[in-house]
Design an enzyme around this catalytic site. Structure first.
Site, PDB file in Angstrom:
ATOM      1  N   HIS A 373      45.174  56.571  -4.983  1.00  0.00           N
ATOM      2  CA  HIS A 373      44.677  55.749  -6.088  1.00  0.00           C
ATOM      3  C   HIS A 373      44.295  56.553  -7.322  1.00  0.00           C
ATOM      4  O   HIS A 373      43.770  55.980  -8.269  1.00  0.00           O
ATOM      5  CB  HIS A 373      43.459  54.946  -5.644  1.00  0.00           C
ATOM      6  CG  HIS A 373      43.793  53.745  -4.822  1.00  0.00           C
ATOM      7  ND1 HIS A 373      44.224  52.561  -5.360  1.00  0.00           N
ATOM      8  CD2 HIS A 373      43.777  53.561  -3.477  1.00  0.00           C
ATOM      9  CE1 HIS A 373      44.442  51.681  -4.401  1.00  0.00           C
ATOM     10  NE2 HIS A 373      44.182  52.262  -3.243  1.00  0.00           N
ATOM     11  N   LYS A 564      34.865  47.836 -17.553  1.00  0.00           N
ATOM     12  CA  LYS A 564      35.330  48.687 -16.459  1.00  0.00           C
ATOM     13  C   LYS A 564      34.301  49.782 -16.222  1.00  0.00           C
ATOM     14  O   LYS A 564      33.343  49.916 -16.989  1.00  0.00           O
ATOM     15  CB  LYS A 564      36.713  49.275 -16.729  1.00  0.00           C
ATOM     16  CG  LYS A 564      36.895  49.937 -18.084  1.00  0.00           C
ATOM     17  CD  LYS A 564      38.345  50.376 -18.297  1.00  0.00           C
ATOM     18  CE  LYS A 564      39.249  49.211 -18.608  1.00  0.00           C
ATOM     19  NZ  LYS A 564      40.290  48.977 -17.628  1.00  0.00           N
ATOM     20  N   ARG A 565      34.506  50.539 -15.158  1.00  0.00           N
ATOM     21  CA  ARG A 565      33.605  51.655 -14.878  1.00  0.00           C
ATOM     22  C   ARG A 565      33.521  52.556 -16.112  1.00  0.00           C
ATOM     23  O   ARG A 565      34.524  52.799 -16.784  1.00  0.00           O
ATOM     24  CB  ARG A 565      34.165  52.433 -13.675  1.00  0.00           C
ATOM     25  CG  ARG A 565      33.357  53.607 -13.224  1.00  0.00           C
ATOM     26  CD  ARG A 565      33.824  54.035 -11.826  1.00  0.00           C
ATOM     27  NE  ARG A 565      35.257  54.210 -11.746  1.00  0.00           N
ATOM     28  CZ  ARG A 565      35.892  55.380 -11.931  1.00  0.00           C
ATOM     29  NH1 ARG A 565      35.201  56.470 -12.215  1.00  0.00           N
ATOM     30  NH2 ARG A 565      37.197  55.468 -11.815  1.00  0.00           N
ATOM     31  N   LYS A 570      38.413  56.593 -19.479  1.00  0.00           N
ATOM     32  CA  LYS A 570      38.639  55.190 -19.827  1.00  0.00           C
ATOM     33  C   LYS A 570      38.351  54.918 -21.301  1.00  0.00           C
ATOM     34  O   LYS A 570      38.601  53.840 -21.807  1.00  0.00           O
ATOM     35  CB  LYS A 570      37.821  54.281 -18.911  1.00  0.00           C
ATOM     36  CG  LYS A 570      38.290  54.364 -17.440  1.00  0.00           C
ATOM     37  CD  LYS A 570      37.491  53.445 -16.541  1.00  0.00           C
ATOM     38  CE  LYS A 570      37.900  53.595 -15.074  1.00  0.00           C
ATOM     39  NZ  LYS A 570      39.193  52.964 -14.752  1.00  0.00           N
ATOM     40  N   THR A 672      43.657  46.963 -12.572  1.00  0.00           N
ATOM     41  CA  THR A 672      43.916  45.563 -12.220  1.00  0.00           C
ATOM     42  C   THR A 672      43.184  44.622 -13.174  1.00  0.00           C
ATOM     43  O   THR A 672      43.527  43.451 -13.264  1.00  0.00           O
ATOM     44  CB  THR A 672      43.486  45.250 -10.771  1.00  0.00           C
ATOM     45  OG1 THR A 672      42.123  45.616 -10.589  1.00  0.00           O
ATOM     46  CG2 THR A 672      44.361  46.005  -9.775  1.00  0.00           C
ATOM     47  N   LYS A 676      44.189  40.795 -14.671  1.00  0.00           N
ATOM     48  CA  LYS A 676      43.306  39.618 -14.682  1.00  0.00           C
ATOM     49  C   LYS A 676      43.208  39.026 -16.081  1.00  0.00           C
ATOM     50  O   LYS A 676      43.243  37.804 -16.260  1.00  0.00           O
ATOM     51  CB  LYS A 676      41.914  40.002 -14.169  1.00  0.00           C
ATOM     52  CG  LYS A 676      41.889  40.377 -12.705  1.00  0.00           C
ATOM     53  CD  LYS A 676      40.639  41.164 -12.334  1.00  0.00           C
ATOM     54  CE  LYS A 676      40.812  41.831 -10.971  1.00  0.00           C
ATOM     55  NZ  LYS A 676      39.875  42.921 -10.734  1.00  0.00           N
TER      56      LYS A 676
END
Length: 838
Positions: A373, A564-565, A570, A672, A676
């Site tokens: 992952h 998100k985290r 990110k 993901t 969504k």
């Protein structure tokens, strides 16, 4: 008549199932309120009513659950075992009602009794069983495996506390205990009959038996018991209810009487408390030695208990040894956390079942498969040899033996390439030797898959290139997905109903059916309905923001969402730079015709990740300035929503206009959240990273906003020497934004508060290349605003995004796993008809 025959004769599920009509639901609800909870209409609290309703639904799950498990034995089916340290399942009631096709019936039944189903659903705590995308994917996988009727089991840990409950105080993240089980959990069914010993520490004893065979025993260990807790996972309208089995740690004895008799009660229960720490908290902080040891204990604890349970179940149906094990058992390792399963299965087969090493290895490799992952080096687990030697001495021996045999084989092929042999070794040499868990997982599995096309390509060509060259057929891609049952039908009922009114409900089990809405793209009535639903979803989120953040936002503004985290790769900082850029533009051009924006952030930072926590503070400090500047008004609002969770995501995502997926190209495995958002009609602004690439391929370049460097360009710039100062000096707009942060514009009482952020961007090399992508990002955001002004164009793009999300269902992903990796077949479950159902 024998006891079992009497039970079978009297069992409700042997005769007829509980009714699913309004009257039957109401009777069950009232019965549970009185007999399960000892309450009546006068004493029952709202929480009691939620529990009574959940028990009513659980009854109907359990009937199907029992039938499902018996059918798997009857068909002697090959079973899939999904091993994951996380399951981010959110709330269970709503999802169960959707999959049992009972939502409308229960809604009516409860309303007639004077209760509001939505209000009761809000009383359920999100399960503290996961943290981020890894756990949410596992939850979606469980839903799809049940919906597709695969005999599947999820295995993990029943954490008593989730990772933490996030509070934002003065802009800072504060971690509080996530005591999600404080009021109990009606979905969890404890199984004390499934109690397995798990051993730690000790030493290894070897000797030759009477036949001169070398025997190995792991002795003088300290033991913890693993107790099973089951949660039913229903498929959609098909009677299948699969099992998620989560282990809780129990002491082998309650307390030591010698201490108790001496009056030292605390010492008497100390050992019990230490034993049960293993399942207390999701992912302890592993920055210190004790944290690392507890994390490793958790991984082995759930792996050991799981394999004992798998083998128990296997032996119930197969009596002729382990030759058929890979034909009846498929074990999927969700990342490296369960990789010890390879060493543990070898230990069981060789030491306990007395199978030769060669045969045991063949069984193990043919049974296990590994999903990677991440490509981030810090997330590729490596355990110190000294720690494994201390905690799991026999397993370290087995890992060394696996490595020795593997290196012997490849040394014959690459005898002149010592560097390659060293790179492929499970043991990383150095001052502190480490065990590379990803290497163990690759060598001990018959399949290794990435989770997006780009991610898999990077695994093949960069991260695990040596292994790919050795076993090209072992590597494959399985692009991640999401379950449309939760992420559209449950989360966005307005949009779900609109779509179904035009094309029927086929999309609920075959997401590709959404392409049938394409002919309605230009229909003015359909467009208007689509926009009204989006506005209603935005109003719901705006109300949540008003209550929880005390900020009023403009529902006609563009809802620009980044959830998100919190992590540097990110690039929440890049979004923050854009916020300041917009702020400056409005200040300098007060009469300009701009598109109003509400920019919403949410996400948790790991407790020990200083920079991520500082990013949260930066975002909140920017928000304080922007939201309180009278020159800005409703043109720009910035919101950070605390304690991001699945249930909060179900409010945020349907309201989104724009989805921020802006990680540095080549760093996000898949993502993901991007799927969504697209499924709910948000347009994506993103880099060519992870599954963004496949979203681009599906929706078309005209229906997505792509900016920045691709993965190859990132590598090339880094290779040729990336200097962020060049971008800082060449772009006055960027320079002004960075200088504002650096000079304390957003931290006037603590001027140097955000200096570490600026140092990371300039002095420390800007690892994730924000400054290199800044101009492209700003230009792309301007294109977003321009497009949003054209309401007809925007709504068409929104509809087409939804129409082309068919590929991104976990139903497709699981079908590919079952066909290409597990070689598993569905088992159809039939249930008795209810004779007098209304």
């Amino acid at each position: 008549m024998e006891k079992k025959e009497v039970l079978k004769k009297l069992s409700p599920s042997t005769n007829e199932f509980q009714g699913i009509d309004i009257e039957s639901i109401q009777k069950s609800f009232v019965n549970h309120l009185e007999y399960s909870l000892a309450k009546d209409e006068y004493s029952a609290t709202e929480l009691d009513c939620y529990k009574a309703l959940a028990l009513t639904v659980r009854d109907r799950l359990i009937e199907r659950w029992i039938e499902t498990q018996q059918a798997y034995y009857k068909h002697n089916a090959k079973r899939i075992y999904y091993l994951s340290m996380e399951y981010l399942i959110g709330r269970t009631l709503g999802n169960s009602l959707i999959n049992l096709d009972l939502y409308n019936v229960v809604n009516t039944a409860i309303a007639e009794l004077g209760y509001d189903l939505k209000e009761l659903r809000e009383l359920e705590c999100d399960a503290g069983l996961g943290n981020g995308g890894l756990g949410r994917l596992a939850a979606c996988f469980m839903d799809s495996m049940a919906t597709l009727e695969f005999p599947a089991y999820g295995y993990g840990i029943m954490y008593e506390y989730g990772i933490f409950a996030q509070q934002i105080i003065d802009g800072y993240q504060i971690e509080k205990p996530d005591n999600w089980l404080r009021y109990g959990n009606v979905w969890k069914i404890s199984r004390p009959e499934y109690l397995y010993p798990v051993n730690f520490y000790g030493k290894v004893k070897q000797y030759y038996d009477s036949d001169n065979h070398l025997k190995t025993e792991w002795v003088e260990t300290r033991q913890v018991m693993a107790m099973a807790n089951d949660i039913p996972i229903p498929g959609y309208k098909n009677n299948t209810v699969n099992n998620m089995r989560l282990w809780s740690a129990k002491s082998t004895r309650d307390f030591q009487f010698e201490y108790f008799n001496d009056g030292d009660y605390e010492k008497a229960v100390k050992e019990k408390a230490q034993s049960e720490t293993i399942s207390k908290v999701l992912y302890p902080n592993d920055n210190v030695h004790l944290g690392k040891e507890l994390r490793l204990k958790q991984e082995y604890f759930f792996v050991s208990a799981t394999l004992q349970d798998i083998i128990r179940r296997y032996k119930k149906t197969v009596k002729n040894g382990f030759a058929d094990f890979p034909d009846k058992v498929a074990i999927q390792l969700n990342d490296t956390h369960p990789a010890l399963a390879i060493a543990e299965l070898m230990r069981i087969l060789v030491d306990i079942e007395d199978i030769s090493w060669e045969k045991a290895w063949e069984i193990t490799v043919n049974t296990c498969a590994y999903t990677n992952h991440t490509i981030l080096s810090e997330a590729l687990e490596k355990w110190p040899v000294y720690l494994l030697e201390h905690l799991l001495p026999r397993h370290l021996q087995i890992i060394y033996e696996i490595n020795y045999r593997f290196l012997q084989r490849i040394s014959k092929k690459y005898s002149n390439d010592i560097d390659k042999i060293r790179r492929m070794s499970i043991i990383e040499e150095g001052k502190d030797k480490k065990v590379r868990m990803a290497h163990l997982a690759i060598i001990g599995s018959h399949s290794v898959n990435g989770v997006a096309e780009l991610h898999t390509e990077i695994l093949k060509t960069r991260i695990f290139q040596d292994f790919y060259e050795e076993w090209p057929d072992k590597f494959n891609n399985k692009t991640n997905g999401i379950t449309q049952r939760r992420w559209l039908k449950l989360s966005n009922p307005g949009l779900s109903d609109l779509i179904s009114s035009k094309i029927g409900n086929g999309w609920v089990t075959d997401l590709y059916v959404l392409k049938q809405i394409i002919p309605f793209t230009g229909n003015p009535d359909f467009q208007e309905s689509w926009q009204k639903i989006k506005l209603e979803n935005k109003k719901r989120l705006a109300e949540y923001i008003k209550i929880n953040n005390k900020i009023e936002v403009n529902c006609n503004s563009l809802f620009d969402i980044h959830i998100k985290r919190i992590h540097e790769y990110k690039r929440q900082i890049l979004n923050a730079l854009h916020v300041i850029t917009l702020y400056n533009f409005i200040k300098e051009n007060p009469r300009a015709d701009i598109v109003p924006r509400t920019i919403i952030f949410a996400g948790k930072a790991a407790p020990g990740y200083y920079m991520a926590k500082l990013i949260i503070k930066l975002i909140n400090s920017i928000a304080d300035v922007v939201n309180n500047d009278p020159d800005i008004g409703d043109k720009l609002k910035v919101v950070f929503l605390e304690n991001y969770s699945v249930s909060l995501a179900q409010i945020i995502i349907p309201a989104a206009d724009l989805s921020e997926q802006i990680s540095t190209a080549g760093h996000e495995a898949s993502g993901t959240g991007n799927m969504k958002f697209a499924l709910n009609g948000a347009l994506t602004i993103g880099t060519l990273d992870g599954a963004n690439i496949e979203i681009l391929e599906e929706v078309g370049k005209e229906n997505i906003f792509i900016f920045g460097m691709n993965a190859s360009e990132v590598d090339e710039l880094r290779h040729h020497g990336y200097n962020p100062w060049d971008f800082y000096h060449k772009n006055p707009q960027l320079k002004k934004v960075i200088d504002m942060i650096n000079n304390g514009y957003f931290s006037k009482t603590r001027v140097f508060l955000f200096k570490p952020v600026i140092e990371s961007l300039l002095d420390l090399g800007d690892t994730y290349m924000l400054l290199a992508d800044y101009k492209s990002y700003i230009d792309c955001q301007q294109e977003v605003s321009k497009t949003y002004k054209n309401k007809k164009k925007w709504v068409k793009m929104s509809i087409l995004n939804v129409a082309h999300t068919g590929k991104f269902s976990t139903d497709r992903t699981i079908s590919e796993y079952a066909k290409d990796i597990w070689n598993a077949k569905p088992v159809h479950i039939t249930i008795p008809e209810k004779s007098d159902e209304k």
